[in-house]
Every structure is written in structure tokens, then in C-alpha cells.
Design an enzyme around this catalytic site. Structure first.
Site, PDB file in Angstrom:
ATOM      1  N   SER A 123       0.780  -1.119  -0.024  1.00 22.52           N
ATOM      2  CA  SER A 123       0.015  -0.165  -0.078  1.00 22.52           C
ATOM      3  C   SER A 123       0.982   1.203   0.043  1.00 22.52           C
ATOM      4  CB  SER A 123      -1.036  -0.046   1.099  1.00 22.52           C
ATOM      5  OG  SER A 123      -0.169   0.148   2.359  1.00 22.52           O
ATOM      6  N   ASP A 176      -1.619  -1.038  -3.639  1.00 27.32           N
ATOM      7  CA  ASP A 176      -2.847  -0.868  -3.080  1.00 27.32           C
ATOM      8  C   ASP A 176      -3.019   0.768  -2.559  1.00 27.32           C
ATOM      9  OD1 ASP A 176      -5.497  -1.903  -1.840  1.00 27.32           O
ATOM     10  OD2 ASP A 176      -4.570  -2.077   0.079  1.00 27.32           O
ATOM     11  N   ASP A 199      -6.780   5.046  -6.055  1.00 31.56           N
ATOM     12  CA  ASP A 199      -7.890   5.382  -5.117  1.00 31.56           C
ATOM     13  C   ASP A 199      -7.981   7.141  -5.117  1.00 31.56           C
ATOM     14  OD1 ASP A 199      -9.439   5.747  -3.327  1.00 31.56           O
ATOM     15  OD2 ASP A 199      -8.361   5.121  -1.514  1.00 31.56           O
ATOM     16  N   GLU A 233     -12.002   2.461  -6.844  1.00 28.04           N
ATOM     17  CA  GLU A 233     -12.869   2.648  -5.884  1.00 28.04           C
ATOM     18  C   GLU A 233     -13.983   3.450  -6.345  1.00 28.04           C
ATOM     19  OE1 GLU A 233     -12.900   3.585  -1.340  1.00 28.04           O
ATOM     20  OE2 GLU A 233     -11.445   2.460  -2.195  1.00 28.04           O
ATOM     21  N   HIS A 260     -12.534  -4.328   0.205  1.00 26.83           N
ATOM     22  CA  HIS A 260     -11.559  -3.681   1.095  1.00 26.83           C
ATOM     23  C   HIS A 260     -12.222  -3.788   2.687  1.00 26.83           C
ATOM     24  CE1 HIS A 260      -8.977  -1.122  -2.120  1.00 26.83           C
ATOM     25  NE2 HIS A 260      -9.707  -2.202  -2.487  1.00 26.83           N
ATOM     26  N   GLY A 261     -11.434  -3.596   3.619  1.00 28.07           N
ATOM     27  CA  GLY A 261     -11.814  -3.823   4.796  1.00 28.07           C
ATOM     28  C   GLY A 261     -12.407  -5.158   5.390  1.00 28.07           C
ATOM     29  N   ASN A 301      -9.378  -8.311   0.312  1.00 24.84           N
ATOM     30  CA  ASN A 301      -8.452  -7.580   0.765  1.00 24.84           C
ATOM     31  C   ASN A 301      -8.155  -7.745   2.105  1.00 24.84           C
ATOM     32  OD1 ASN A 301      -8.079  -6.672  -1.896  1.00 24.84           O
ATOM     33  ND2 ASN A 301      -7.913  -4.721  -1.234  1.00 24.84           N
ATOM     34  N   VAL A 302      -7.130  -8.276   2.932  1.00 25.12           N
ATOM     35  CA  VAL A 302      -6.881  -8.583   4.319  1.00 25.12           C
ATOM     36  C   VAL A 302      -5.700  -7.928   4.715  1.00 25.12           C
ATOM     37  CG1 VAL A 302      -6.985 -10.051   6.441  1.00 25.12           C
ATOM     38  CG2 VAL A 302      -8.183 -10.462   4.105  1.00 25.12           C
ATOM     39  N   THR A 324      -5.139  -5.891   8.582  1.00 22.38           N
ATOM     40  CA  THR A 324      -5.455  -5.759  10.023  1.00 22.38           C
ATOM     41  C   THR A 324      -5.219  -7.039  10.662  1.00 22.38           C
ATOM     42  OG1 THR A 324      -6.320  -3.650   9.723  1.00 22.38           O
ATOM     43  CG2 THR A 324      -6.605  -4.686  11.943  1.00 22.38           C
TER      44      THR A 324
END
Length: 280
Positions: free
Chosen positions: A49, A83, A105, A135, A205-206, A227-228, A230
């Protein structure tokens, strides 16, 4: 082996299964994720990212080139993806390095500006044979500017893809970035409606905040690229913290990073298998 992100996503979408896309902060993460992909024989997207590049002093090339080398050397099909890049200059740098794909983005921009800038990035990337994700709508929890209650309109999503020429589309369906708990509830009916309206693979996302059953349901509804970040960071950190608590005198990072890497690799493999067994 080095793979194209959009091609992997289209294949997974046709098969009705999810494509794992895991974020890399340290080189250890990439090695752990690739080990997982090789064990289960499934495709993988390594994601770097804009925030991770910032952490590394704004230098894309050192870690980016390492990810490309790991992908090429792997027996699994591995794509390398930029990302959440808001900086067009960073997008162009990833294009020049030969990344598989970039996610531009522009979602915080006014709609017309987002479409125009996304189209320019897509044209530049496609000229180099690189696919593009963008996005539409605001996915929660990103830099405080996104609303977790936002929902992408299916017709607007179709028009955005037509206007910009992107290969994958990230949509807002109830997830939120940087969630430390896995209790998000996705709007499966909205996912299905967008899936019917949009010809390209959809991106979630998230995903860290989505429980296993919710993820399986979302993939069945039409979500593809998952997307992973955290959640996997939490697994890694938890094991490192445990090792340091057990041995406060430990100073060799291999002694505590090693168990963390093994733990996160095992969880990455579990998630990858989960995404491909949603119809079992």
C-alpha cells in the site's frame, strides 16, 4: 510464478470463489503468505500500500522489487499489486517497476475528477500491460474520510467502469478498514446487485472485520478479490508479543519473528482455503 491480478480475479469470479489479496508491510509477511499459497496450491495477490511505502521512507523499489522476485520464484501463481495509491506518481512508479496491477484510489475526489484521473491512470497502465483497480463509493475507516454506512449504487458502478476502463472495482457494501474485531455485517443483496450490473470482478476492502460465515456469503453473492491486512497483522503481532512475554531477555528477532511468521502463514492458508470452499 508471476501472474496478472485481473486474470486471476476473472478466473476466480468465473469459478465463484474468492481471491486472497494480503497486504505486505515487511518482507517477512510476503514470504509467509507465499509459503501458504504454495502449501495449498492457490493463487495469491501480494499487496503493497501507499501507507506501507511511506513507512519505508517513500521508497517503493526495494520492497517492490523483492515482491516481484518472490512472485517469479514461487511455484504458486502470485501477483504483485500496489494498493490504495492516491498519488498518481506512485502509480506510475509501480507501472515502471512492472507490478501486476495498481489500485488507484481517487474516491475522496469529486466524482468527475475521480473518473477523469482514474481513466488517465488506467490508460497508462494498460499501455504497459498492467491491470487497474479503482474505488467507487467510500469504504469505511480510511483516514477518517470514508463513511462506513455508504453503499455503492449498482448503476453508478456500471457507469464508472464504462467511463474509466478499470479491470476491477472496489465497492462499499458495509465493511470498514482497520477493524480489530470480526463482526462487520455485509450487504449481500447489494453485492449481488452490483455483481449483476458490473462486468468486472468486485473487490472487498476492509475484509479483516468480516467473520468467516459473512465472507463465504459475500463471495457467494459475487465478491471476488478479498483484501486483508489488519487481521493478519493482529495474528502476527499476537504471537510475537507472546514470545517476548515468555522471554523478556530475547534480542534476536529471528527468535520471536519466526513464530509470528509461522502463525500468520497458517492463518493465511486457512483464509485462502476458506475463500475457495464457499460452495462446499
Amino acid at each position: 510464478m508471476f501472474a496478472d491480478t485481473a486474470a486471476l480475479a476473472r478466473e476466480c469470479a468465473q469459478q465463484g470463489r474468492g481471491l486472497a489479496a494480503f497486504n505486505v508491510v515487511l518482507l517477512d509477511h510476503a514470504e509467509a503468505f507465499i509459503d501458504a499459497a504454495e502449501r495449498c496450491g492457490l493463487p495469491l495477490v501480494l499487496q503493497l500500500s501507499q501507507n506501507a511505502v511511506k513507512y519505508h521512507g517513500g521508497r517503493l523499489a526495494p520492497l517492490g522489487k523483492a515482491l516481484l522476485e518472490l512472485a517469479r520464484a514461487s511455484s504458486a501463481r502470485v501477483a504483485v499489486h500496489l494498493d490504495h495509491a492516491e498519488d498518481p506518481g506512485l502509480c506510475r512508479a509501480a507501472i515502471d517497476l512492472g507490478f501486476s496491477s495498481i489500485m488507484y484510489d481517487g474516491s475522496a475526489l469529486p466524482d468527475a475528477d475521480n473518473r477523469a484521473s482514474t481513466k488517465r491512470i488506467a490508460e497508462a497502465a494498460h499501455a504497459a500491460g498492467i491491470s487497474v483497480e479503482a474505488e467507487l463509493g467510500e469504504v469505511g475507516g480510511k483516514n477518517g474520510v470514508h463513511d462506513p454506512s455508504a453503499r455503492t449504487d449498482p448503476d453508478e458502478a456500471a457507469a464508472f467502469v464504462a467511463d474509466t476502463g478499470v479491470d476491477m472495482l472496489a465497492v462499499a457494501v458495509g465493511s470498514s478498514h482497520a477493524m480489530a474485531t470480526r463482526d462487520a455485517v455485509l450487504d449481500d443483496a447489494r453485492i449481488a446487485a452490483i455483481h449483476r450490473a458490473v462486468a468486472v470482478p468486485l473487490v472487498l476492502h476492509g475484509s479483516s472485520g468480516v467473520p468467516d460465515d459473512g465472507m463465504r456469503s459475500a463471495i457467494r453473492a459475487g465478491m471476488t478479490k478479498i483484501n486483508v491486512s489488519t487481521h493478519l497483522n493482529a495474528v502476527f503481532t499476537s504471537d510475537v508479543r507472546r514470545m517476548l512475554d515468555e522471554d523478556p531477555r530475547a534480542v534476536d528477532p529471528r527468535k520471536y519473528m519466526g513464530p509470528g511468521n509461522r502463525a500468520v502463514s497458517a492463518e493465511a492458508e486457512r483464509l485462502m482455503r476458506l475463500y475457495t470452499t464457499v460452495h462446499d
